[in-house]
Design a protein around this motif. Sequence first.
Motif, mmCIF file in Angstrom:
data_model
loop_
_atom_site.group_PDB
_atom_site.id
_atom_site.type_symbol
_atom_site.label_atom_id
_atom_site.label_comp_id
_atom_site.label_asym_id
_atom_site.label_seq_id
_atom_site.Cartn_x
_atom_site.Cartn_y
_atom_site.Cartn_z
ATOM 1 N N SER A 107 9.221 3.279 1.068
ATOM 2 C CA SER A 107 8.515 4.187 0.170
ATOM 3 C C SER A 107 8.861 5.616 0.572
ATOM 4 N N ALA A 162 7.938 8.489 -0.666
ATOM 5 C CA ALA A 162 6.800 9.409 -0.686
ATOM 6 C C ALA A 162 5.950 9.283 0.571
ATOM 7 N N ASP A 163 5.855 8.065 1.107
ATOM 8 C CA ASP A 163 5.027 7.830 2.293
ATOM 9 C C ASP A 163 5.847 7.788 3.577
ATOM 10 N N PRO A 218 0.835 -1.219 0.000
ATOM 11 C CA PRO A 218 0.000 0.000 0.000
ATOM 12 C C PRO A 218 0.864 1.260 0.000
ATOM 13 N N ALA A 219 1.623 1.475 -1.079
ATOM 14 C CA ALA A 219 2.511 2.632 -1.182
ATOM 15 C C ALA A 219 2.047 3.516 -2.329
ATOM 16 N N SER A 220 2.144 4.838 -2.141
ATOM 17 C CA SER A 220 1.699 5.774 -3.181
ATOM 18 C C SER A 220 2.749 5.969 -4.261
ATOM 19 N N SER A 221 3.970 5.497 -4.027
ATOM 20 C CA SER A 221 5.020 5.562 -5.038
ATOM 21 C C SER A 221 5.780 4.247 -5.015
#
Length: 415
Positions: free
Chosen positions: A137, A139-140, A118-121
């Motif tokens: 990650s 970004a997160d 569940p990573a945005s990048s």
Amino acid sequence: MSGADADAPSSEGAEQLRACREAARRRLLRERVGPAPLADVLRDHALVHLPPAAAARLSLVHPSWARALVSPLFAVAHAAAPRRASGLFLPAPPGAGAGFLPLDAADTLPSPPLAFLPASSAPAVLSSSHGVACCFSPADDAYFVCNPATGSWEGVPCPPCRITWPRPAIVVVFDAGVYNFGGDFTLVCAFESAPGSGIYCFAVFTSVAGAWWVADAVTPAEGLIPASGVAAGGTAWWRTSIGTAVGYNPGTGRVELALCPGDSARWEIGSAAGTLHCAVRADGDVVVFRLDVHGGWEAAATVSVAEILQRPRNRAEQERTGAITAASNRRIWMPRDDVRLLPFQGAEVEVVLLSGRRVVAFEAATGRRREAVLPDQPAGTDWCAAAFAAHTNTLAPVAPVVLMEPPDDQEDVAS
């Protein structure tokens, strides 16, 4: 004749009689049961050695095979079985997911790799051990420990000291022994005690404790290279830019140091059979050394670069891999100047070289060669300077993490 002498022959005869009866009993049992069916022999002794993707396809052979493949005991045995590295995780270009370069066509990952996180990048793979990987990650600002082959994962908190950016120096230490039924793991993060000091401390996280703590050990490690981390024999190791290897064992709390046995500008560390090894470029050869119990290096193998990369078969491959033509028009193969050693892991010593876009893994003991080609170079990516992470696909379980508060005496460090 004494009484003791008289009893000796009878005692020996009784022992022989019991052995004969036991042998006869086993023979009758084999005759009643008969030999095990071949399908059962393959299920119990061969499936464990297959890559996860290949084993999954065989679950349709028989219901007993399907049950065996989902058994926790089988997963533990699969992680413990000796095997070669499956491939390399590649740095993810901007806007793209993480890439994986398999060294065997049958030993790959579901595509796209790590898409289950569940990573945005696209997360970066910081290290891997026996199929268990630690990912980050940016970004997160999030960390995950996962098995890329099975899609199982656990989130872990950020390490207490965040001065290791842009890439944290974290190594996952995973015990692939047959008694690690729960899939317990340990993370070791190396960080400078003060920016620019060259003195490093170690933060440790375990799935059992559920919290980070900072160990008492400190060591000089000027120029520690975060992307070089590897686990070997329960110890987390890194290379430094000054020609040393620095290790910390979270089980014993000991720090270990080892000097590069050759040219420190052309060396790489890795794990083979659970022991730290290093590969060093020496003229036209690659020399592999094994760390002995006294902290010194002993030579394990020597292989020529030309033998690893082999003679090109055609002109296109010749240009790609650096072949030249002599004045006499006889073809002589010379390795390119940009040949680079890559990280390695597995049950046996395997030298991994990058030449242009070719990645060649050469098993020193058998001479077996595996080869893959990197994709076209994405914008802003230099394969010669990129950070690769060696990975071995297994069915290893990942232990659930119950997060706990840090120890009272380390709350200030964690804040």
